[in-house]
Structure formats: C-alpha cells, structure tokens
Design a protein around this motif. Structure first.
Motif, PDB file in Angstrom:
ATOM      1  N   UNK A 156       0.964  -1.139  -0.001  1.00 51.04           N
ATOM      2  CA  UNK A 156       0.081   0.077   0.027  1.00 51.04           C
ATOM      3  C   UNK A 156       0.880   1.064  -0.038  1.00 51.04           C
ATOM      4  N   UNK A 157       0.255   2.447  -0.152  1.00 53.33           N
ATOM      5  CA  UNK A 157       1.194   3.663  -0.108  1.00 53.33           C
ATOM      6  C   UNK A 157       1.727   3.874   1.259  1.00 53.33           C
ATOM      7  N   UNK A 158       1.288   3.085   2.422  1.00 53.55           N
ATOM      8  CA  UNK A 158       2.074   3.437   3.508  1.00 53.55           C
ATOM      9  C   UNK A 158       2.801   1.913   4.095  1.00 53.55           C
ATOM     10  N   UNK A 159       2.809   0.973   3.254  1.00 49.70           N
ATOM     11  CA  UNK A 159       3.338  -0.284   3.869  1.00 49.70           C
ATOM     12  C   UNK A 159       4.132  -0.923   2.844  1.00 49.70           C
ATOM     13  N   UNK A 160       5.139  -1.369   3.258  1.00 47.68           N
ATOM     14  CA  UNK A 160       6.081  -2.323   2.593  1.00 47.68           C
ATOM     15  C   UNK A 160       5.971  -3.779   3.151  1.00 47.68           C
ATOM     16  N   UNK A 161       6.343  -4.936   2.461  1.00 52.40           N
ATOM     17  CA  UNK A 161       6.418  -6.305   3.075  1.00 52.40           C
ATOM     18  C   UNK A 161       7.634  -6.559   2.836  1.00 52.40           C
ATOM     19  N   UNK A 162       7.941  -7.211   3.847  1.00 46.69           N
ATOM     20  CA  UNK A 162       9.233  -8.045   3.451  1.00 46.69           C
ATOM     21  C   UNK A 162       8.860  -9.304   2.854  1.00 46.69           C
ATOM     22  N   UNK A 163       9.063  -9.451   1.683  1.00 45.44           N
ATOM     23  CA  UNK A 163       8.401 -10.283   0.842  1.00 45.44           C
ATOM     24  C   UNK A 163       9.188 -11.743   0.685  1.00 45.44           C
ATOM     25  N   UNK A 164      10.408 -11.645   1.015  1.00 44.54           N
ATOM     26  CA  UNK A 164      11.143 -12.939   0.740  1.00 44.54           C
ATOM     27  C   UNK A 164      12.765 -12.488   1.238  1.00 44.54           C
ATOM     28  N   UNK A 165      13.124 -13.530   2.144  1.00 48.13           N
ATOM     29  CA  UNK A 165      14.600 -13.353   2.638  1.00 48.13           C
ATOM     30  C   UNK A 165      15.163 -14.652   2.939  1.00 48.13           C
ATOM     31  N   UNK A 166      16.428 -14.710   2.655  1.00 45.01           N
ATOM     32  CA  UNK A 166      17.056 -15.947   3.001  1.00 45.01           C
ATOM     33  C   UNK A 166      18.607 -15.722   3.020  1.00 45.01           C
ATOM     34  N   UNK A 167      19.325 -16.497   3.980  1.00 41.81           N
ATOM     35  CA  UNK A 167      20.312 -16.508   4.285  1.00 41.81           C
ATOM     36  C   UNK A 167      21.144 -17.893   4.249  1.00 41.81           C
ATOM     37  N   UNK A 168      22.362 -17.979   3.394  1.00 44.59           N
ATOM     38  CA  UNK A 168      22.975 -19.590   3.350  1.00 44.59           C
ATOM     39  C   UNK A 168      22.945 -19.943   5.019  1.00 44.59           C
ATOM     40  N   UNK A 169      22.490 -21.225   4.991  1.00 43.90           N
ATOM     41  CA  UNK A 169      22.653 -22.054   6.129  1.00 43.90           C
ATOM     42  C   UNK A 169      23.977 -21.754   6.887  1.00 43.90           C
ATOM     43  N   UNK A 170      25.196 -21.839   6.384  1.00 47.02           N
ATOM     44  CA  UNK A 170      26.485 -21.597   6.984  1.00 47.02           C
ATOM     45  C   UNK A 170      26.566 -20.320   7.702  1.00 47.02           C
ATOM     46  N   UNK A 171      25.799 -19.469   7.156  1.00 44.53           N
ATOM     47  CA  UNK A 171      26.003 -17.931   7.855  1.00 44.53           C
ATOM     48  C   UNK A 171      24.846 -17.731   8.589  1.00 44.53           C
ATOM     49  N   UNK A 172      23.921 -18.674   8.950  1.00 51.91           N
ATOM     50  CA  UNK A 172      22.836 -18.501  10.115  1.00 51.91           C
ATOM     51  C   UNK A 172      23.462 -18.060  11.421  1.00 51.91           C
ATOM     52  N   UNK A 173      22.749 -17.318  12.240  1.00 49.12           N
ATOM     53  CA  UNK A 173      23.248 -16.818  13.550  1.00 49.12           C
ATOM     54  C   UNK A 173      24.481 -16.200  13.189  1.00 49.12           C
ATOM     55  N   UNK A 174      24.943 -15.447  12.463  1.00 49.42           N
ATOM     56  CA  UNK A 174      26.015 -14.571  12.222  1.00 49.42           C
ATOM     57  C   UNK A 174      25.711 -13.136  12.043  1.00 49.42           C
ATOM     58  N   UNK A 175      24.365 -12.782  12.393  1.00 46.95           N
ATOM     59  CA  UNK A 175      23.677 -11.292  12.258  1.00 46.95           C
ATOM     60  C   UNK A 175      23.609 -10.877  11.150  1.00 46.95           C
ATOM     61  N   UNK A 176      23.581 -11.636   9.937  1.00 41.62           N
ATOM     62  CA  UNK A 176      23.405 -11.150   8.533  1.00 41.62           C
ATOM     63  C   UNK A 176      21.877 -10.803   8.263  1.00 41.62           C
TER      64      UNK A 176
END
Length: 154
Positions: free
Chosen positions: A65-85
């Motif tokens: 909408x004119x007021x809202x953005x959706x975080x539509x997709x996000x991915x981080x490689x598994x070996x980088x999970x829990x690194x703050x990326x």
C-alpha cells in the motif's frame, strides 16, 4: 568483512535470489513458489549481503500500500545463520523504508507451533521488533496457517 548492498540490476537480482533460495530447500522447496519469489524479486527493493565478493543472503521489500512495505522474501545461506546477517539486511531495509516515507513494515510466515524451521523464523521476526497482527488459518492452506507480523516505522 560483510557489506549490505542495494541491488538494482534485474539479472543480478535473479541470480542472487536463485543461488540463495535453491540452497534453502527447508523453506523454499516448492519449485513453483521458489520460482515465483525469484521472478517477483526483480521488481522489488533488493538488498544483498556480501562477505568479500561471496553473496551470503538477500532480502526483498515490496509495496503493499502507499504506507506499507512487506518483507516479501529473505534468505541467508545456512552456514551463515546466526552471524547477524539477517539482522543487518533487515536494519538496512528498515532504514531505507523509513527514509522513503513508509509508515509500516509487514511480514508473513507460517504460524508458530507448526514446523521447527518456521518457529525459528518467527522468533527471528519477533527479535527484530515485529508484533503479531493476525493469523489467517487458510490463506495458504490448512497445513500452513499464515501469521502476519507488523512494525511501525514511526
């Protein structure tokens, strides 16, 4: 040294989205849905995380909408999970969304309590400051109740 970069080139967006999403079958294992995310990402605000020249993750925002953005997709490689990326991707996206003048961010995921992978995703969104908005039990299908989280940018 990790760096977050706004990606504008159509082909680069497709290449990055494909590389990351295909490496995450636990979340993006349905071919049709994954291809749809890749296709739609080319028209969205697209942030990539780079470690040296290696892409480690990405995040897309789409206007709902004119007021809202959706975080539509996000991915981080598994070996980088829990690194703050994921958090850094989000903070960069949130900052730009606010600067552009949007009022809200939203994100949809599978409701907590159905799959371990998505419980981790829910905890991640809550840790970023998202708040529960509404659950649509059959928006996707009865096995994947849709949890919507929102966040004010004001």
């Amino acid at each position: 040294m990790m760096k977050i970069k706004l990606i504008e080139d159509y082909d680069d967006k497709q290449k990055i989205a494909r590389q990351i999403l295909e490496a995450l079958p636990e979340w993006f294992g349905i071919d049709e849905a994954r291809e749809n995310y890749i296709k739609e990402s080319t028209d969205q605000l697209f942030f990539a995380a780079l470690d040296e020249n290696q892409v480690t993750g990405f995040l897309c925002l789409k206007e709902t909408s004119k007021d809202t953005l959706e975080l539509s997709v996000m991915g981080v490689l598994k070996e980088y999970h829990r690194h703050g990326i994921g958090k850094e991707l989000f903070l960069n996206a949130k900052k730009l969304a606010s600067e552009i003048g949007y009022t809200f961010l939203q994100v949809k995921t599978v409701q907590m309590g159905h799959y371990e992978e998505y419980d981790n995703t829910n905890h991640f969104y809550l840790s970023l400051g998202f708040k529960e908005f509404e659950v649509f039990p059959t928006l996707w299908d009865e096995w994947n109740p849709c949890q919507i989280y929102i966040m004010s940018l004001r």
